[in-house]
Design an enzyme around this catalytic site. Structure first.
Site, PDB file in Angstrom:
ATOM      1  N   LYS A 251      -5.179  -9.705  -6.729  1.00 46.36           N
ATOM      2  CA  LYS A 251      -6.467  -9.997  -6.091  1.00 46.36           C
ATOM      3  C   LYS A 251      -7.519  -8.972  -6.542  1.00 46.36           C
ATOM      4  CE  LYS A 251      -6.145  -7.364  -1.931  1.00 46.36           C
ATOM      5  NZ  LYS A 251      -6.223  -7.083  -0.577  1.00 46.36           N
TER       6      LYS A 251
ATOM      7  N   LYS B  17     -10.965  -3.085  -4.531  1.00 43.65           N
ATOM      8  CA  LYS B  17     -11.713  -1.848  -4.789  1.00 43.65           C
ATOM      9  C   LYS B  17     -10.818  -0.844  -5.486  1.00 43.65           C
ATOM     10  CE  LYS B  17     -13.584  -2.502  -0.161  1.00 43.65           C
ATOM     11  NZ  LYS B  17     -13.568  -2.078   1.224  1.00 43.65           N
TER      12      LYS B  17
ATOM     13  N   LYS C 180       0.818  -1.223   0.000  1.00 44.32           N
ATOM     14  CA  LYS C 180       0.000   0.000   0.000  1.00 44.32           C
ATOM     15  C   LYS C 180       0.845   1.264   0.000  1.00 44.32           C
ATOM     16  CE  LYS C 180      -4.482  -1.493   1.605  1.00 44.32           C
ATOM     17  NZ  LYS C 180      -5.506  -1.460   2.628  1.00 44.32           N
TER      18      LYS C 180
HETATM   19  P1  TYM Z   1     -10.943  -5.060   3.760  1.00 49.23           P
HETATM   20  O1  TYM Z   1     -11.906  -3.978   4.041  1.00 49.23           O
HETATM   21  O2  TYM Z   1      -9.861  -4.794   2.773  1.00 49.23           O
HETATM   22  O3  TYM Z   1     -11.717  -6.344   3.267  1.00 49.23           O
HETATM   23  C1  TYM Z   1     -12.832  -6.859   3.978  1.00 49.23           C
HETATM   24  C2  TYM Z   1     -12.791  -8.384   3.957  1.00 49.23           C
HETATM   25  O4  TYM Z   1     -12.831  -8.855   2.604  1.00 49.23           O
HETATM   26  C3  TYM Z   1     -11.749  -9.754   2.371  1.00 49.23           C
HETATM   27  N1  TYM Z   1     -11.298  -9.595   0.973  1.00 49.23           N
HETATM   28  C4  TYM Z   1     -11.156 -10.619   0.117  1.00 49.23           C
HETATM   29  N2  TYM Z   1     -11.356 -11.946   0.248  1.00 49.23           N
HETATM   30  C5  TYM Z   1     -11.132 -12.725  -0.831  1.00 49.23           C
HETATM   31  N3  TYM Z   1     -10.723 -12.240  -2.041  1.00 49.23           N
HETATM   32  C6  TYM Z   1     -10.508 -10.911  -2.219  1.00 49.23           C
HETATM   33  N4  TYM Z   1     -10.130 -10.441  -3.411  1.00 49.23           N
HETATM   34  C7  TYM Z   1     -10.723 -10.030  -1.102  1.00 49.23           C
HETATM   35  N5  TYM Z   1     -10.617  -8.687  -0.934  1.00 49.23           N
HETATM   36  C8  TYM Z   1     -10.970  -8.450   0.342  1.00 49.23           C
HETATM   37  C9  TYM Z   1     -10.653  -9.309   3.342  1.00 49.23           C
HETATM   38  O5  TYM Z   1      -9.730 -10.347   3.603  1.00 49.23           O
HETATM   39  C10 TYM Z   1     -11.488  -8.941   4.563  1.00 49.23           C
HETATM   40  O6  TYM Z   1     -11.788 -10.090   5.312  1.00 49.23           O
HETATM   41  N6  TYM Z   1      -7.847  -4.864   7.699  1.00 49.23           N
HETATM   42  C11 TYM Z   1      -9.122  -5.376   7.230  1.00 49.23           C
HETATM   43  C12 TYM Z   1     -10.298  -4.882   8.065  1.00 49.23           C
HETATM   44  C13 TYM Z   1     -10.177  -5.088   9.529  1.00 49.23           C
HETATM   45  C14 TYM Z   1     -10.356  -6.310  10.223  1.00 49.23           C
HETATM   46  C15 TYM Z   1     -10.180  -6.003  11.589  1.00 49.23           C
HETATM   47  C16 TYM Z   1     -10.646  -7.608   9.798  1.00 49.23           C
HETATM   48  C17 TYM Z   1      -9.895  -4.126  10.456  1.00 49.23           C
HETATM   49  N7  TYM Z   1      -9.905  -4.677  11.675  1.00 49.23           N
HETATM   50  C18 TYM Z   1     -10.280  -6.988  12.591  1.00 49.23           C
HETATM   51  C19 TYM Z   1     -10.742  -8.599  10.804  1.00 49.23           C
HETATM   52  C20 TYM Z   1     -10.573  -8.277  12.144  1.00 49.23           C
HETATM   53  C21 TYM Z   1      -9.349  -4.906   5.802  1.00 49.23           C
HETATM   54  O7  TYM Z   1      -8.776  -3.926   5.366  1.00 49.23           O
HETATM   55  O8  TYM Z   1     -10.301  -5.602   5.123  1.00 49.23           O
END
Ligand code: TYM
Length: 334
Positions: A198, A201, A114
């Site tokens: 992957k 967004k 990032k």
């Molecule tokens: P975020 O917002 O990027 O994504 C949300 C969830 O979607 C999953 N994900 C995917 N899974 C499969 N294939 C993909 N292409 C894909 N893109 C996204 C992510 O793995 C996630 O589960 N840091 C985290 C948010 C967070 C969090 C937490 C998660 C903050 N605190 C505590 C668990 C526990 C994030 O940026 O997810």
């Protein structure tokens, strides 16, 4: 309901959720809700580690809540709230900043991705983001965390932080070591344009992803245009694995059709990818289009979405305050 097990997960409110979020996380959120106590958080403080337009951020938080509800989360069963509404997240994050090690953060691959080539210009928040994520989970003493594979390293860090806290303050088992729940075949849904990236967004081309709000027509077009392979569908996984875009489509198809990869290959081997794409588009339209319609409908009543957040915040805050009281005591804060 098992009282000891507690699920926590978070999703960033950074715009359109997509098929990767849906298959990697949201679908699991919904099925876990049936068997465990669950807390699902819209992590707005994580989102602002890169600049967000304030008005857009407010809208995106509500849209994320709408997406939670539209995929099947029930606010009277699961706690749904936004992170900044419970101040315990930032307080515990500070304490954990003092537990976590710089060397541990330096290993985080997502920061490297990032921040890009000029790390000096990345926000400090982006760097310590994994500590805030650990705080999210440990604030509730969550035992299970459903996420996609891209969050696995952050989860391992959360476990290391929990373990070090328990050791430093001589309180074995105070924080449970949270277990990641990562789906098997769709742990990393890939871009429809490049099977080595992957689905995300932030990728520029909208053709790289299926958004939850896409119309049937858009889903159809995107799947039709998705990169696949000019050869026919092979009859074995080894050959399929050599073609990342084709493997991605088969993986998605297998997940949505609730069939194993082997069964899909049995059914499809020797056929052109256009055959698979046609069936896949039909299944996706069936599953995703109603979700998109429901999101749009829910967004028509913002005060309802705000009231979900308010009730969720109250419930989350009770657990957070109780745990924080004990955490402060362990650390020696008066
Ligand atoms: P975020 O917002 O990027 O994504 C949300 C969830 O979607 C999953 N994900 C995917 N899974 C499969 N294939 C993909 N292409 C894909 N893109 C996204 C992510 O793995 C996630 O589960 N840091 C985290 C948010 C967070 C969090 C937490 C998660 C903050 N605190 C505590 C668990 C526990 C994030 O940026 O997810």
């Amino acid at each position: 309901m098992n009282k000891k097990k507690l699920v926590f997960s978070g999703v960033q409110p950074t715009g359109n959720l997509h098929l990767g979020n849906y298959l990697g996380a949201l679908k699991n959120f919904v099925s876990l809700q049936k068997e465990m106590n669950c807390i699902y958080c819209v992590v707005d403080l994580h989102a602002i580690t890169t600049f967000q337009n304030p008005n857009q951020l407010r809208n995106n938080v509500l849209e994320t809540v709408a997406s939670f509800v539209a995929t099947g989360l029930n606010p009277s069963k699961s706690i749904i709230f936004n992170q900044s509404a419970v101040s315990g997240h930032t307080e515990l994050a500070w304490i954990l900043n003092c537990i976590s090690r710089i060397g541990w953060l330096n290993r985080m691959t997502q920061f490297k991705d990032k921040a890009g080539s000029d790390k000096e210009k990345a926000s400090v928040g982006l760097y310590i983001y994994p500590n805030l994520m650990a705080a999210d989970i440990l604030l509730y003493k969550a035992t299970h965390v459903p996420v996609g594979a891209d969050q696995k390293q952050h989860l391992e860090l959360s476990r290391d932080i929990a373990q070090k806290f328990n050791n430093d303050f001589n309180c074995k088992d105070f924080f449970p070591l949270p277990e990641p729940l990562i789906p098997k075949n769709v742990s990393r849904v890939m871009s429809l344009r490049d099977g080595n990236k992957k689905m995300s967004k932030s990728e520029e081309s909208d053709y790289s992803r299926i958004n939850l709000k896409d119309s049937a027509d858009e889903i159809n077009k995107k799947i039709k245009k998705a990169k696949s392979d000019s050869d026919q569908i092979p009859d074995n996984l080894k050959d399929l694995e050599k073609k990342p875009e084709a493997l991605n489509l088969v993986n998605i198809y297998s997940e949505i059709s609730k069939s194993t990869l082997e069964k899909v290959l049995n059914e499809m081997s020797g056929k052109e990818y256009s055959f698979l794409k046609k069936k896949l588009a039909e299944l996706l339209i069936n599953e995703i289009e109603p979700v998109g319609k429901e999101i749009k409908k829910l967004l028509g009543d913002k005060s309802h979405l705000e009231s979900i957040l308010k009730k969720g915040k109250e419930k989350a805050n009770i657990i957070a305050e109780e745990n924080l009281k004990n955490i402060r005591e362990k650390v020696g804060l008066i």
